[in-house]
Design a protein around this motif. Structure first.
Motif: not given
Length: 91
Positions: A36-56
């Motif tokens: 589910g996380w991967r599906d959402r990230a495929a449509t909204d790449h900001q999720i990847v940036h936000d996750h990287s900023a928060r968790y590394g």
């Protein structure tokens, strides 16, 4: 016989449901939640940036795959995140 599992949509953590103090533990996620996380990230790449900023970045690579995170970061430097293409029609 094991009991049926709840629907994957009911088990997916929503971005809005995560508190600022709550941490995301990758090992606690089910396969359906990770997908589910991967599906959402495929449509909204900001999720990847936000996750990287928060968790590394390492956590983002584990959750979304190293290749996907690399592609998102590379394409974000180009000023767009269009992973698709539109073929030219022959005249």
């Amino acid at each position: 016989m094991p009991a049926p599992r709840p629907a994957a949509a009911a088990m997916e953590p929503e971005l809005e449901d995560l508190d600022d103090d709550q941490d995301l533990v990758l090992e606690d996620l089910t396969r359906e939640q990770v997908l589910g996380w991967r599906d959402r990230a495929a449509t909204d790449h900001q999720i990847v940036h936000d996750h990287s900023a928060r968790y590394g970045e390492h956590s983002a690579q584990r959750l979304f795959t190293r290749a996907f995170v690399s592609t998102v970061q590379r394409l974000s430097g180009l000023g767009h995140l269009d992973l698709g293409y539109t073929p030219w029609r022959q005249a």
